[in-house]
Design an enzyme around this catalytic site. Structure first.
Site: not given
Ligand SMILES: C[S@@+](CC[C@H](N)C(=O)[O-])C[C@H]1O[C@@H](n2cnc3c(N)ncnc32)[C@H](O)[C@@H]1O
Length: 368
Positions: A142, A214
């Site tokens: 994010d 992704t």
């Molecule tokens: C923008 S999405 C990207 C998802 C995937 N990696 C993609 O490229 O399609 C960010 C993901 O990171 C997860 N996320 C956010 N902060 C995180 C953290 N501190 N630890 C683990 N996952 C986290 C969110 O729930 C979300 O699924």
């Protein structure tokens, strides 16, 4: 047919509850057994042993690959499918993402992948031992684009230090992002880090055709945004901070003698905070029982790498003494911060109550 919902009124469900208690030996309550069953193959880091022996958890010795924030799980599952000789770990905080990935893993009968319900920081710090992550992927984290939210970004100097503590020399770190501001931020963090070197001599490349796209990458490409792929590795430099696995001890309690008027406590209570080093405790509210001489105090505890919401209980024993204890609601971990919270509440009680004395406690003596 076995009922799957909790319905307190039916006899068939009562039978179901009994069966549940049998299925999960050692579980204390029905809620506990449901919690265990409902989250069968997703590991809740709060309830796991710290650290986890991943070789034992996977049933074999193999390279350990980790993806932090796997989202819809396609990249993670492709990793597990395409590298069957490796153990693959997915870390996520989104419950729907975890459940979706779990279903896909079951459908595909993949045996070399495990999911953890935790932030990357929590799981790396509490569940992983030094030097055991051979490859770490962070795909499209994010971006938190507003300047005021930059502190929420996953990648920062501290995360890189934590990663460095869990990776061996030569361990690989792959990060991808499509957000120009975050790309510069990540490049700066990596350039500053004494523990990582680029594997290809440049901060990042703008194509990586060997990997599957992704979900967020596909969205970025469809919207015409360019992506950056960072390919770095852990060097041999020793760390200044080893990020020791958090210490866990026994649950604290304090037995108090004296006159405690619960209504008076409630009237005196206003939200307050206590801090020690990096520990922060906020006492949010105090609730009285309608039926018993008892109260609970809702507490928020921030203690790197985790945050806990606790209920600290106060109840009168038959002997007339008061027991200050940690309720097991929410599966609290007996960390130094929990001891500190109990100590702070005991001090508050002594400041508000009259003529109180401690009969017994199991806090470290330095805490009282
Ligand atoms: C923008 S999405 C990207 C998802 C995937 N990696 C993609 O490229 O399609 C960010 C993901 O990171 C997860 N996320 C956010 N902060 C995180 C953290 N501190 N630890 C683990 N996952 C986290 C969110 O729930 C979300 O699924």
């Amino acid at each position: 047919m076995m009922r799957t919902t909790l319905d307190k009124t039916t006899s068939s469900n009562r039978g179901h509850k009994k069966r549940l208690k049998h299925i999960i030996p050692g579980c204390r309550t029905l809620t506990h057994s449901y919690n265990l069953l409902m989250r069968s193959s997703i590991l809740d880091y709060r309830r796991a042993r710290w650290p986890i022996d991943w070789h034992e958890a996977f049933g074999r010795h193999a390279l350990l690959l980790v993806e932090i924030g796997f989202g819809d799980g396609e990249f993670l599952l492709d990793l597990a499918r395409s590298r069957p000789a490796c153990n693959v770990l997915g870390l996520e905080i989104s419950a729907p993402s975890l459940r979706k990935a779990e279903r896909k893993i079951e459908r595909m009968a993949l045996r070399n992948v495990r999911l953890v319900d935790a932030t990357g920081q929590e799981a790396l710090w509490a569940l992983c031992s030094p030097g055991e992550l051979d490859q770490v992927y962070i795909n499209f984290p994010d971006p938190w684009p507003k300047a005021a939210h930059e502190h929420r970004r996953l990648i920062n100097d501290r995360l890189l230090q934590l990663l460095a503590s869990r990776m061996p020399t030569g361990g690989r770190l792959d990060i991808a992002s499509d957000h120009a501001g975050y790309v510069t931020w990540i490049a700066d963090c990596l350039a500053r880090s004494p523990y990582f070197e680029s594997r290809n001599g440049v901060p990042y490349v703008d194509r990586d055709p060997r990997r599957i796209q992704t979900k967020y990458e596909a969205k970025a490409v469809a919207a015409g945004r360019s992506c950056a792929y960072f390919k770095w590795e852990r060097n041999a430099r020793a760390l200044a901070n080893n990020f020791d696995v958090p210490e866990e001890t026994h649950m604290p309690h304090v037995v108090i003698r004296g006159n405690l008027a619960l209504e008076q406590l409630q009237a005196a209570f206003t939200q307050f905070e206590c801090s020690r080093d990096t520990l922060h405790v906020r006492f949010m509210d105090l609730y009285l029982s309608r039926q018993h001489p008892a109260a609970v105090v809702e507490v928020y505890l921030a203690e790197e790498p985790m945050e806990q919401r606790l209920l600290l209980g106060l109840r009168r024993r038959k002997s007339g003494e008061w027991m200050l204890y940690v309720s097991d609601v929410g599966f609290p971990r007996a960390s130094p911060g929990v001891h500190f919270a109990v100590q702070c509440l005991q001090r508050w009680l002594f400041a508000v109550g009259d003529g109180l004395e401690i009969v017994h406690h199991n806090l470290p003596s330095s805490e009282l």
